[in-house]
Design an enzyme around this catalytic site. Structure first.
Site, PDB file in Angstrom:
ATOM      1  N   HIS A 111       0.645  -1.210   0.056  1.00  0.00           N
ATOM      2  CA  HIS A 111       0.296   0.159  -0.320  1.00  0.00           C
ATOM      3  C   HIS A 111       0.865   1.341  -0.091  1.00  0.00           C
ATOM      4  CE1 HIS A 111      -1.415   3.387   2.649  1.00  0.00           C
ATOM      5  NE2 HIS A 111      -2.180   3.134   1.910  1.00  0.00           N
ATOM      6  N   HIS A 149      13.135  -2.077   3.337  1.00  0.00           N
ATOM      7  CA  HIS A 149      13.431  -1.712   4.195  1.00  0.00           C
ATOM      8  C   HIS A 149      14.592  -0.573   3.758  1.00  0.00           C
ATOM      9  CE1 HIS A 149      10.419  -1.185   7.590  1.00  0.00           C
ATOM     10  NE2 HIS A 149      10.527  -2.321   7.052  1.00  0.00           N
ATOM     11  N   ARG A 262     -17.418   8.704  -4.214  1.00  0.00           N
ATOM     12  CA  ARG A 262     -17.996   7.112  -5.010  1.00  0.00           C
ATOM     13  C   ARG A 262     -17.223   6.247  -3.991  1.00  0.00           C
ATOM     14  NH1 ARG A 262     -15.403   4.596  -9.638  1.00  0.00           N
ATOM     15  NH2 ARG A 262     -16.612   3.534 -10.347  1.00  0.00           N
TER      16      ARG A 262
END
Length: 303
Positions: A111, A149, A262
């Site tokens: 994400h 990372h 929406r």
């Protein structure tokens, strides 16, 4: 500058739209089969939404890469929870938010969200950036975590900033009702104004530009891995945890609902399939158990 003046908003908006195009192109190339559905919705009061959603690909089961530019009379409560003085003020906001749910359980979900708010105030406009990216593996691979990372660290101006934003990410992406981490984190920041607009925007571009470098090598490495029904079921259970976080705790979901966006776009981050098994516990010592007990708890991956 006021919210009616695009002088500050326009370069950020243009960067986010360009980043959206780059990510869409990269994911289509990796999948090799499915294509994103491309839509655009222009609001009468100003602003634009460009949803991009891919479904049922051979390697990417679902991905959403969303761009929005909003113009409004007042910020929704989720955007002013930590800054109540901004409530009831006209604003512009622009953002890119994306999610990738791979088909292979050995490939992690990811994400990213980057956002900019420009708020009209009595004396002078108030602006801030926020966002970051994080990784949600279903099986733990240390080389993936270290690469992720290390790339996150490269986007930060110094080690201290990286460690601070990593700690914030570990704290935010946590399911307190389960006492579980959602993933292995990455970077998370909000109310970012360090060094003024130019420096802050430069940092946000560094984070956005680092995302594909962080994720694409992991995805390409894991999508050929053979898997069976056991791995698939574990993926669906863990996706259920992902859905719980998005629906119960995530401020971005709350902002989307409160702002009247929406609903298909607000919930586009949800996994296409997930499962809830009653009182589910993986077999002690199994790879699934090690994910929860040894891999997900926060640690310094660059030590």
């Amino acid at each position: 500058m006021t919210t009616g003046d695009d002088a500050a908003v326009e370069p950020v908006r243009d960067y986010f739209m360009g980043l959206q195009d780059r990510i869409v192109d990269a994911l289509e190339a990796i999948d090799g089969q499915a294509r994103f559905r491309r839509e655009q919705f222009d609001a009468p009061e100003g602003g634009t939404a460009r949803p991009r959603v891919l479904a049922d690909g051979q390697h990417v089961e679902k991905a959403a890469v969303q761009f929005t530019h909003s113009v409004g009379a007042k910020l929704p409560p989720a955007a002013t929870a930590t800054r109540p003085e901004l409530a009831e003020r006209p604003f512009q906001a622009t953002a890119i938010s994306m999610i990738v749910h791979p088909r292979n359980p050995y490939a992690p979900t990811t994400h990213m969200n980057l956002r900019y708010f420009h708020v009209d105030m009595p004396q002078e406009p108030f602006w801030y950036f926020g966002g970051g990216f994080d990784l949600t593996p279903y099986y733990g691979f240390e080389d993936d975590a270290r690469h992720w990372h290390a790339t996150a660290r490269s986007a930060c101006p110094d080690a201290a900033t990286y460690h601070r934003l990593k700690a914030a990410c570990d704290e935010y992406f946590y399911l307190p009702h389960r006492k579980e981490c959602r993933g292995i984190g990455g970077l998370f920041f909000d109310d970012w104004r360090q060094g003024g607009f130019g420096a802050s925007f430069g940092f946000v571009r560094a984070v956005g530009d680092a995302f594909l470098d962080a994720y694409v090598p992991i995805l390409q490495r894991r999508v050929p891995t053979p898997y069976g029904e056991r791995e698939r079921q574990w993926q669906l259970v863990r996706r259920g945890r992902y859905a719980e976080f998005n629906l119960v705790w995530d401020r971005g979901t709350k902002y989307g609902l409160q702002s009247g966006r929406r609903i298909e776009s607000v919930l586009a981050s949800m996994p296409p399939l997930c499962a809830w098994a009653y009182d589910h516990h993986p077999e002690p010592g199994s790879p699934e158990d090690k994910l929860l007990t040894a891999f997900l708890p926060p640690r310094d991956w660059l030590a």
